[in-house]
Design an enzyme around this catalytic site. Structure first.
Site, PDB file in Angstrom:
ATOM      1  N   GLN B 126      24.037   1.112  -2.237  1.00 19.71           N
ATOM      2  CA  GLN B 126      24.185   2.482  -2.654  1.00 19.71           C
ATOM      3  C   GLN B 126      24.838   3.235  -1.613  1.00 19.71           C
ATOM      4  O   GLN B 126      24.497   3.187  -0.555  1.00 19.71           O
ATOM      5  CB  GLN B 126      22.617   2.926  -2.750  1.00 19.71           C
ATOM      6  N   GLY B 127      25.753   4.030  -1.584  1.00 18.00           N
ATOM      7  CA  GLY B 127      26.595   4.770  -0.971  1.00 18.00           C
ATOM      8  C   GLY B 127      26.483   6.223  -1.102  1.00 18.00           C
ATOM      9  O   GLY B 127      27.088   7.105  -1.759  1.00 18.00           O
ATOM     10  N   TYR B 128      25.366   6.607  -0.660  1.00 17.01           N
ATOM     11  CA  TYR B 128      25.119   8.187  -0.645  1.00 17.01           C
ATOM     12  C   TYR B 128      25.383   8.665   0.807  1.00 17.01           C
ATOM     13  O   TYR B 128      26.112   9.406   1.116  1.00 17.01           O
ATOM     14  CB  TYR B 128      23.642   8.570  -0.847  1.00 17.01           C
ATOM     15  N   SER B 129      24.477   8.425   1.732  1.00 16.22           N
ATOM     16  CA  SER B 129      24.469   8.876   2.971  1.00 16.22           C
ATOM     17  C   SER B 129      25.584   8.688   3.871  1.00 16.22           C
ATOM     18  O   SER B 129      26.130   7.884   3.690  1.00 16.22           O
ATOM     19  CB  SER B 129      23.340   7.865   3.811  1.00 16.22           C
ATOM     20  N   GLU B 244      11.861   5.748 -10.420  1.00 19.28           N
ATOM     21  CA  GLU B 244      11.786   5.011  -8.901  1.00 19.28           C
ATOM     22  C   GLU B 244      11.036   5.774  -7.975  1.00 19.28           C
ATOM     23  O   GLU B 244      10.506   4.901  -6.885  1.00 19.28           O
ATOM     24  CB  GLU B 244      13.253   4.781  -8.571  1.00 19.28           C
ATOM     25  N   ASN B 369      10.034  11.870   5.597  1.00 13.02           N
ATOM     26  CA  ASN B 369       8.995  12.958   5.172  1.00 13.02           C
ATOM     27  C   ASN B 369       9.078  14.285   5.489  1.00 13.02           C
ATOM     28  O   ASN B 369       8.167  14.858   4.750  1.00 13.02           O
ATOM     29  CB  ASN B 369       7.716  11.842   6.021  1.00 13.02           C
ATOM     30  N   GLU B 370       9.858  14.569   6.405  1.00 10.29           N
ATOM     31  CA  GLU B 370       9.910  16.053   6.832  1.00 10.29           C
ATOM     32  C   GLU B 370      10.569  16.705   5.333  1.00 10.29           C
ATOM     33  O   GLU B 370       9.950  17.861   5.055  1.00 10.29           O
ATOM     34  CB  GLU B 370      10.655  16.340   8.008  1.00 10.29           C
TER      35      GLU B 370
HETATM   36  C1  LIG Z   1      16.358   1.240   6.559  1.00  9.25           C
HETATM   37  C2  LIG Z   1      17.250   2.257   6.099  1.00  9.25           C
HETATM   38  C3  LIG Z   1      18.094   2.009   4.726  1.00  9.25           C
HETATM   39  C4  LIG Z   1      18.646   2.887   4.188  1.00  9.25           C
HETATM   40  N1  LIG Z   1      19.531   2.499   3.115  1.00  9.25           N
HETATM   41  C5  LIG Z   1      20.462   3.303   2.349  1.00  9.25           C
HETATM   42  C6  LIG Z   1      21.136   3.159   1.436  1.00  9.25           C
HETATM   43  O1  LIG Z   1      21.175   1.916   0.918  1.00  9.25           O
HETATM   44  N2  LIG Z   1      22.013   4.072   1.004  1.00  9.25           N
HETATM   45  C7  LIG Z   1      22.109   5.144   1.479  1.00  9.25           C
HETATM   46  O2  LIG Z   1      22.826   6.033   0.993  1.00  9.25           O
HETATM   47  N3  LIG Z   1      21.324   5.564   2.615  1.00  9.25           N
HETATM   48  C8  LIG Z   1      20.518   4.908   2.958  1.00  9.25           C
HETATM   49  N4  LIG Z   1      19.758   5.208   4.172  1.00  9.25           N
HETATM   50  C9  LIG Z   1      20.093   6.691   4.785  1.00  9.25           C
HETATM   51  C10 LIG Z   1      18.636   7.362   4.586  1.00  9.25           C
HETATM   52  O3  LIG Z   1      18.665   8.034   3.490  1.00  9.25           O
HETATM   53  C11 LIG Z   1      18.941   8.626   5.708  1.00  9.25           C
HETATM   54  O4  LIG Z   1      18.726   7.888   6.833  1.00  9.25           O
HETATM   55  C12 LIG Z   1      17.967   9.824   5.625  1.00  9.25           C
HETATM   56  O5  LIG Z   1      18.065  10.325   4.348  1.00  9.25           O
HETATM   57  C13 LIG Z   1      17.842  10.540   6.827  1.00  9.25           C
HETATM   58  O6  LIG Z   1      19.075  11.151   7.277  1.00  9.25           O
HETATM   59  P1  LIG Z   1      19.526  10.870   8.512  1.00  9.25           P
HETATM   60  O7  LIG Z   1      19.192   9.400   8.859  1.00  9.25           O
HETATM   61  O8  LIG Z   1      20.830  11.616   8.729  1.00  9.25           O
HETATM   62  O9  LIG Z   1      18.683  11.894   9.545  1.00  9.25           O
HETATM   63  P2  LIG Z   1      18.721  13.450   9.688  1.00  9.25           P
HETATM   64  O10 LIG Z   1      18.963  14.215   8.484  1.00  9.25           O
HETATM   65  O11 LIG Z   1      19.876  13.532  10.870  1.00  9.25           O
HETATM   66  O12 LIG Z   1      17.394  13.886  10.228  1.00  9.25           O
HETATM   67  C14 LIG Z   1      17.083  13.607  11.536  1.00  9.25           C
HETATM   68  C15 LIG Z   1      15.580  14.148  11.633  1.00  9.25           C
HETATM   69  O13 LIG Z   1      15.369  15.292  11.462  1.00  9.25           O
HETATM   70  C16 LIG Z   1      14.709  15.762  10.241  1.00  9.25           C
HETATM   71  N5  LIG Z   1      15.266  16.900   9.368  1.00  9.25           N
HETATM   72  C17 LIG Z   1      16.195  17.085   8.850  1.00  9.25           C
HETATM   73  N6  LIG Z   1      16.280  18.265   8.134  1.00  9.25           N
HETATM   74  C18 LIG Z   1      15.162  18.612   8.493  1.00  9.25           C
HETATM   75  C19 LIG Z   1      14.346  20.000   7.957  1.00  9.25           C
HETATM   76  N7  LIG Z   1      15.194  20.720   7.083  1.00  9.25           N
HETATM   77  N8  LIG Z   1      13.116  20.137   8.271  1.00  9.25           N
HETATM   78  C20 LIG Z   1      12.469  19.168   8.879  1.00  9.25           C
HETATM   79  N9  LIG Z   1      13.066  18.188   9.431  1.00  9.25           N
HETATM   80  C21 LIG Z   1      14.250  17.947   9.145  1.00  9.25           C
HETATM   81  C22 LIG Z   1      14.397  14.290   9.317  1.00  9.25           C
HETATM   82  O14 LIG Z   1      13.363  14.436   8.756  1.00  9.25           O
HETATM   83  C23 LIG Z   1      14.791  13.437  10.420  1.00  9.25           C
HETATM   84  O15 LIG Z   1      13.219  13.238  11.179  1.00  9.25           O
HETATM   85  C24 LIG Z   1      18.881   4.263   4.464  1.00  9.25           C
HETATM   86  C25 LIG Z   1      18.130   4.605   5.989  1.00  9.25           C
HETATM   87  C26 LIG Z   1      17.219   3.658   6.624  1.00  9.25           C
HETATM   88  C27 LIG Z   1      16.672   3.955   7.609  1.00  9.25           C
END
Ligand SMILES: Cc1cc2nc3c(=O)[nH]c(=O)nc-3n(C[C@H](O)[C@H](O)[C@H](O)COP(=O)(O)OP(=O)(O)OC[C@H]3O[C@@H](n4cnc5c(N)ncnc54)[C@H](O)[C@@H]3O)c2cc1C
Lengths: 381, 385
Positions: B126-129, B244, B369-370
């Site tokens: 899955q290539g989202y992030s 899901e 969770n936030e």
């Molecule tokens: C083990 C693992 C597997 C993953 N697998 C995939 C995958 O297969 N494909 C894919 O596409 N992605 C994947 N991800 C990515 C995942 O979806 C992102 O890590 C997630 O969406 C958080 O984004 P970030 O890491 O950039 O954190 P950030 O967005 O930078 O957030 C950092 C912190 O800030 C908080 N924050 C951000 N915005 C707000 C707000 N508005 N209010 C309050 N708090 C906030 C967040 O909750 C977090 O605690 C994976 C991540 C992990 C850890």
């Protein structure tokens, strides 16, 4: 500081000087890349580096001048421990220069003891001190080993665990029970009758597990039971200092991240949900620092045993809990990067996982505090 | 019984027994409750065995090679898998790409991709992030520019779980830079062997290579690999969350972890420690209440209703409870808590740090969770941000 406390400006200035030199050393000689490189090595630290620290006078800090040390106090030791821990120096400074030197200081004088002490001061001796049993309790009255007299010396039996450093020590120091109180034995690394295994920890260091079966030792260094308890408390407090340094680093890394990481067009630190949690981390850090400072001062003031032990356990309980809490929050606020190995936060998280349980976790030390401070005297400590 | 069996015609009870028996007899003992996500090489045989039996895609309609299970039967199938400790296969093709194509794909896409997912020939990731688009996913920047019969893709994806084993990746890409954030995004399918795609595994805190960074440099993706309409990818991606979403809030990880905690408590004689037992009881009750709440949502799914934003509650409760259980396990381990792997304690071995490590990212992935709390605050409680 409170106005009614007399400030010893002289020693304050000295502490600042020491802090500066530790800081300068750490910046130059202990980059985080070094800690990263050394983890999971065997041993996971460099004896040469410990010798260099000895050259700075640090390993001999708590050792009397007559034995080649400096005879300084725990305030000074705390400055060094904090500086090294902040840079994740894997050198077993607390186990060697606090626990090892402390046990030997506490033992009755003699040629063997004196030689070991001056060896620690000059960096040539790095003892691994084994005393805690396999259950991991914290009871100085029950060291892991038992010793009985034999024809020409002693026979030592028992099993100790959670020994730092696990590998790379130059010699063993075993704390054993005898009919006449605790004693200290020195045993060479390859002594017959000593079995050794390593247990790897989260941070890539290892703890040793040592079994003595029919180990023959000829010289026992008598230790007063109360002096043994004091040394263990001192080590506990310095362990809390190590944790405090980790807490500070994890919190400041997280604060920096909240300021710079942009999502939804603004730094994530602008979200109140995260601001309040970062503030909570600050509160925990301040509580830890206050508890640790009070404990260090009590050690230097030679506080009575019950107060010393209360403060040591209190500092450890706070530091261990705060470190674990800070690690969890730091990971969360970093998002995905917080669970990667390549980002330095992970090194601090994993070190916290290793150091918080050493010599007993928060729960154990709250119970130990409670035993000394039952409800009716709760205001005392 | 063959692929055309109408499983839904069986009673729930009969179906449950059948599935239970199958998992018990066929699922390899050594793969039960694995500590980390299994790599393709480890789980391949099981995947192919499910494939041969026609049980790989329980939720897909029968005409596409699935089991065509009703939501109620699907819940049973999943529960029995969890009961046995059946590992997650690389299932992004099955749980995400398949349903997506069935709903929004062209006939040609369905005909080409679906059978290859079922046969194990295609493994999806899955290539989202992206490095700068995590919680704020809609700010993603990887762009795809049309050039004749191809999209030319440039950019970077990250945290791509098990991309090192994948043959294909599904991507959210920016196809219109001038439109509003959500409106210039498209959904693309790409073959990982296309020139210009590079992946670099990333190690996690526990030292495992769990995810990857994926780099796209002038990657030419055939125009027909777009799913749905141009610039409408965001809507599709959101629709995918549908069913899901309940799995992110499943109590299964907590159930497994608390069973380990209970063994540890008994073994260490902590049952005599009133304070510890209170902490344990609190978590156990949290879990039981979480399970009860989960049932409410599961019922909704069984009735075929779509889930609302309130399903975010399950994810928050479940993942945070899981973390507290893992934390209490460390406390039960005492001085040994920092030791990694199988740790010997009085003749038995326990592994608490794996639970700790696995529990940490659960509150981050799948929408932190936030973000779930923001959803609840704004969409459920009507509070303005
Ligand atoms: C083990 C693992 C597997 C993953 N697998 C995939 C995958 O297969 N494909 C894919 O596409 N992605 C994947 N991800 C990515 C995942 O979806 C992102 O890590 C997630 O969406 C958080 O984004 P970030 O890491 O950039 O954190 P950030 O967005 O930078 O957030 C950092 C912190 O800030 C908080 N924050 C951000 N915005 C707000 C707000 N508005 N209010 C309050 N708090 C906030 C967040 O909750 C977090 O605690 C994976 C991540 C992990 C850890």
């Amino acid at each position: 500081m409170m106005a009614n406390v007399e400030i010893d400006t002289d020693s304050d200035a000295q502490l600042r000087l020491l802090a500066d030199s530790v800081q300068a050393f750490a910046t130059k000689r202990l980059p985080l890349a070094r800690a990263r490189r050394l983890r999971r090595e065997n041993p996971e630290f460099e004896a040469a580096m410990l010798a260099e620290m000895a050259g700075q006078g640090w390993t001999g800090l708590l050792i009397p001048e007559s034995m080649g040390g400096f005879g300084l106090g725990f305030a000074e030791a705390a400055v060094i421990v904090e500086g090294l821990s902040a840079q994740l120096a894997p050198e077993p400074f607390v186990p060697v220069a606090v626990l090892g030197a402390g046990l030997l200081n506490a033992a009755a004088p003699g040629a063997q003891r004196d030689a070991l002490l001056s060896g620690i001061a000059d960096g040539s001796v790095m003892p691994a001190c084994a005393w805690q049993d396999t259950q991991g309790g914290f009871d100085p009255a029950y060291p892991a080993f038992r010793a009985r007299r034999a024809a020409d010396g002693w026979i030592v039996e028992g099993e100790a665990r959670f020994v730092r450093p696990g590998s790379g020590a130059s010699t063993w120091l075993l704390v054993a029970r005898t009919e006449n109180g605790p004693v200290l034995f020195e045993a060479p690394l390859s002594a017959a009758g000593l079995d050794l295994s390593m247990e790897p920890q989260a941070d890539g260091t290892a703890l040793a597990r040592v079994r003595a079966h029919g180990l023959c030792a000829n010289e026992a260094m008598p230790l007063g039971a109360d002096r043994l308890a004091a040394v263990l408390d001192q080590t506990l407090v310095m362990n809390a200092v190590e944790l405090l340094a980790l807490i500070r680093r994890m919190r400041s890394m997280t604060l920096e991240y909240l300021r710079t990481r942009v999502q939804f067009g603004k730094p994530i630190g602008s979200f109140q949900a995260l601001q309040h949690r970062q503030v909570d981390l600050l509160l925990q850090e301040e509580l830890t620092e206050a508890a640790v400072r009070e404990a260090v001062a009590a050690l230097d003031a030679g506080a009575p045993a019950a107060r010393r032990t209360s403060l040591a356990s209190r500092a450890k309980a706070r530091a261990a809990d705060a470190a674990m809490h800070t690690a969890r929050e730091a990971i969360q606020m970093h998002g995905g990067i917080g669970v990667t190995d390549e980002y330095d936060l992970g090194l601090y998280v994993n070190r916290s996982l290793a150091l918080a349980p050493w010599l007993g976790g928060a729960r154990l030390h709250r119970q130990r505090w409670l035993a000394l401070n039952p409800l009716q005297s709760v205001t005392e400590s | 019984m063959n692929a055309t069996t109408d499983w839904n015609a069986l009673s729930d009870e009969d179906f449950r027994l059948l599935v239970r028996q199958f998992f018990r007899e066929q699922y390899p003992e050594h793969l039960r409750y694995p500590k980390t996500r299994l790599r393709w090489a480890q789980i391949r045989d099981w995947y192919l065995m499910l494939s041969k039996k026609g049980w790989l895609a329980p939720a897909w309609p029968v005409e596409y090679g699935g089991m065509g299970l009703s939501p109620a039967k699907l819940m049973i199938f999943t529960e029995e898998g969890e009961r046995r400790g059946v590992a997650r296969a690389p299932d992004m093709g099955i749980t995400m790409v398949g349903p997506l194509l069935i709903q929004h794909g062209s006939e040609a896409q369905k005909a080409y991709y679906l059978p290859k997912i079922l046969s194990g020939e295609h493994i999806w990731c899955q290539g989202y992030s992206e490095p700068n688009a995590g919680s704020d996913l809609a700010s993603l920047r990887t762009e795809a520019v049309l050039d004749g019969e191809h999209f030319v893709v440039n950019g970077q994806k990250t945290w791509t779980t098990l991309a090192q084993d994948a043959t294909h990746i599904f991507l959210l890409v920016r196809t219109d830079k001038s439109a509003k954030k959500q409106e210039g995004i498209s959904f693309l399918l790409a073959d990982m062997s296309t020139p210009g795609i590079e992946r670099r595994p990333i190690r996690n805190l526990a030292g495992h290579e769990e995810f990857c960074e994926c780099f796209f440099h002038d990657v030419r993706v055939p125009r027909e690999n777009i799913v749905g309409e141009l610039n409408r990818g965001w809507t599709i991606a959101k629709a995918l969350l549908g069913f899901e979403r309940i799995f992110l809030g499943s109590p299964k990880q907590s159930q497994y972890a608390i069973a380990r905690l209970e063994e540890l408590i008994v073994h260490r004689g902590l049952t005599a420690d009133a304070a510890f037992m209170d902490a344990y009881a609190r978590l156990k009750l949290d879990l039981l209440d979480h399970m009860a709440l989960y049932e409410r949502f599961a019922d909704q799914v069984r009735r075929g209703e779509t889930l609302g934003p309130d399903v975010s509650m399950l994810k928050i409760i479940g993942t945070e409870n899981y973390q507290r259980i893992a934390q209490l396990m460390l406390e039960a381990a005492g001085s040994a808590a920092g030791l990694v792997g199988d740790v010997e304690l009085d003749g038995e071995s326990f592994d608490w740090l794996t639970s700790y490590y696995n529990s940490r990212p659960a509150t981050i992935y799948g929408g932190a969770n936030e973000i779930q709390r923001n959803i609840l605050a704004t969409q459920l409680l009507g509070l303005k941000s």
